[in-house]
Write an enzyme that holds these catalytic residues in place. Sequence first.
Site, PDB file in Angstrom:
ATOM      1  N   GLY A  46      22.474 -80.295  40.345  1.00 24.27           N
ATOM      2  CA  GLY A  46      21.165 -80.924  40.260  1.00 24.27           C
ATOM      3  C   GLY A  46      20.808 -81.177  38.810  1.00 24.27           C
ATOM      4  O   GLY A  46      21.262 -80.467  37.918  1.00 24.27           O
ATOM      5  N   GLN A  51      15.370 -82.662  31.877  1.00 20.10           N
ATOM      6  CA  GLN A  51      16.484 -81.982  31.221  1.00 20.10           C
ATOM      7  C   GLN A  51      17.251 -82.899  30.269  1.00 20.10           C
ATOM      8  O   GLN A  51      17.981 -82.403  29.404  1.00 20.10           O
ATOM      9  CB  GLN A  51      17.448 -81.407  32.253  1.00 20.10           C
ATOM     10  CG  GLN A  51      16.848 -80.271  33.061  1.00 20.10           C
ATOM     11  CD  GLN A  51      17.808 -79.822  34.133  1.00 20.10           C
ATOM     12  OE1 GLN A  51      17.804 -80.367  35.225  1.00 20.10           O
ATOM     13  NE2 GLN A  51      18.637 -78.850  33.804  1.00 20.10           N
ATOM     14  N   CYS A  92      21.512 -72.933  35.762  1.00 24.15           N
ATOM     15  CA  CYS A  92      20.843 -74.154  35.309  1.00 24.15           C
ATOM     16  C   CYS A  92      21.616 -74.746  34.145  1.00 24.15           C
ATOM     17  O   CYS A  92      22.041 -74.009  33.244  1.00 24.15           O
ATOM     18  CB  CYS A  92      19.414 -73.820  34.885  1.00 24.15           C
ATOM     19  SG  CYS A  92      18.454 -75.235  34.341  1.00 24.15           S
ATOM     20  N   LEU A  93      21.786 -76.059  34.160  1.00 24.67           N
ATOM     21  CA  LEU A  93      22.473 -76.718  33.048  1.00 24.67           C
ATOM     22  C   LEU A  93      21.710 -76.558  31.735  1.00 24.67           C
ATOM     23  O   LEU A  93      22.304 -76.646  30.667  1.00 24.67           O
ATOM     24  CB  LEU A  93      22.692 -78.202  33.365  1.00 24.67           C
ATOM     25  CG  LEU A  93      23.615 -78.484  34.553  1.00 24.67           C
ATOM     26  CD1 LEU A  93      23.676 -79.992  34.837  1.00 24.67           C
ATOM     27  CD2 LEU A  93      25.002 -77.917  34.326  1.00 24.67           C
ATOM     28  N   HIS A 134      13.999 -76.038  42.561  1.00 23.58           N
ATOM     29  CA  HIS A 134      14.413 -75.761  41.181  1.00 23.58           C
ATOM     30  C   HIS A 134      14.216 -77.001  40.302  1.00 23.58           C
ATOM     31  O   HIS A 134      13.665 -76.910  39.203  1.00 23.58           O
ATOM     32  CB  HIS A 134      15.888 -75.320  41.195  1.00 23.58           C
ATOM     33  CG  HIS A 134      16.497 -75.100  39.854  1.00 23.58           C
ATOM     34  ND1 HIS A 134      16.830 -73.849  39.398  1.00 23.58           N
ATOM     35  CD2 HIS A 134      16.851 -75.963  38.871  1.00 23.58           C
ATOM     36  CE1 HIS A 134      17.358 -73.960  38.188  1.00 23.58           C
ATOM     37  NE2 HIS A 134      17.383 -75.230  37.853  1.00 23.58           N
ATOM     38  N   GLU A 135      14.667 -78.153  40.797  1.00 22.62           N
ATOM     39  CA  GLU A 135      14.558 -79.381  39.997  1.00 22.62           C
ATOM     40  C   GLU A 135      13.119 -79.869  39.882  1.00 22.62           C
ATOM     41  O   GLU A 135      12.712 -80.355  38.825  1.00 22.62           O
ATOM     42  CB  GLU A 135      15.468 -80.480  40.567  1.00 22.62           C
ATOM     43  CG  GLU A 135      16.949 -80.131  40.591  1.00 22.62           C
ATOM     44  CD  GLU A 135      17.534 -79.669  39.266  1.00 22.62           C
ATOM     45  OE1 GLU A 135      17.024 -80.059  38.197  1.00 22.62           O
ATOM     46  OE2 GLU A 135      18.514 -78.902  39.303  1.00 22.62           O
ATOM     47  N   HIS A 138      11.450 -78.194  37.110  1.00 21.66           N
ATOM     48  CA  HIS A 138      11.706 -78.832  35.803  1.00 21.66           C
ATOM     49  C   HIS A 138      10.696 -79.939  35.540  1.00 21.66           C
ATOM     50  O   HIS A 138      10.201 -80.075  34.410  1.00 21.66           O
ATOM     51  CB  HIS A 138      13.112 -79.432  35.749  1.00 21.66           C
ATOM     52  CG  HIS A 138      14.183 -78.458  35.424  1.00 21.66           C
ATOM     53  ND1 HIS A 138      14.241 -77.774  34.233  1.00 21.66           N
ATOM     54  CD2 HIS A 138      15.260 -78.056  36.148  1.00 21.66           C
ATOM     55  CE1 HIS A 138      15.302 -76.995  34.229  1.00 21.66           C
ATOM     56  NE2 HIS A 138      15.940 -77.138  35.384  1.00 21.66           N
TER      57      HIS A 138
END
Length: 168
Positions: A46, A51, A92-93, A134-135, A138
């Site tokens: 994701g 991000q 997470c990235l 989660h996204e 962000h």
Amino acid sequence: MALLPILEFPDPRLRKVAVPVTSFDDGLRNLVDNMFETMYKAEGIGLAATQVNVHKRLLVLDISEEKDSPLVFVNPEFEVIEEALQEYQEGCLSVPGFFEEVSRPRAIRVQAQDPHGESFAMEARDVLAVCIQHEIDHLNGKLFVDYLSPLKRQRIRGKLEKEHKKSA
């Protein structure tokens, strides 16, 4: 297509709240393509526009093993349809190298638009529900580390700041 740089915690730009997408044009679709390329290259499942330092309400996902089931959510909103919480080990990235248990609602209903502006709704359960939540976090300036104890969050922050200084 192009790879986009991924912001890493504790970069303050990750705390910026994204604004709704109002223009469904080739620029948006190009951004979606670039986000998918970036996510796949980074081996993520994701990626939120925040991000990659684009503060628009847009996220891409693909939780399939084969990486052949891309999902795009523009201006997503969700409601909880199953209150039961489930714990998943989230990564997470933007917080590379760290995985921690986070509790989130098991099932949600998402309303969003596609890259052409068409509205849709869907139910999501389990891993997909976790990823969407989660996204969307962000897009609201929140990271999964915010669900952790202050001590764990500070430990992760310190390690990442040290890594950033080494690579600078």
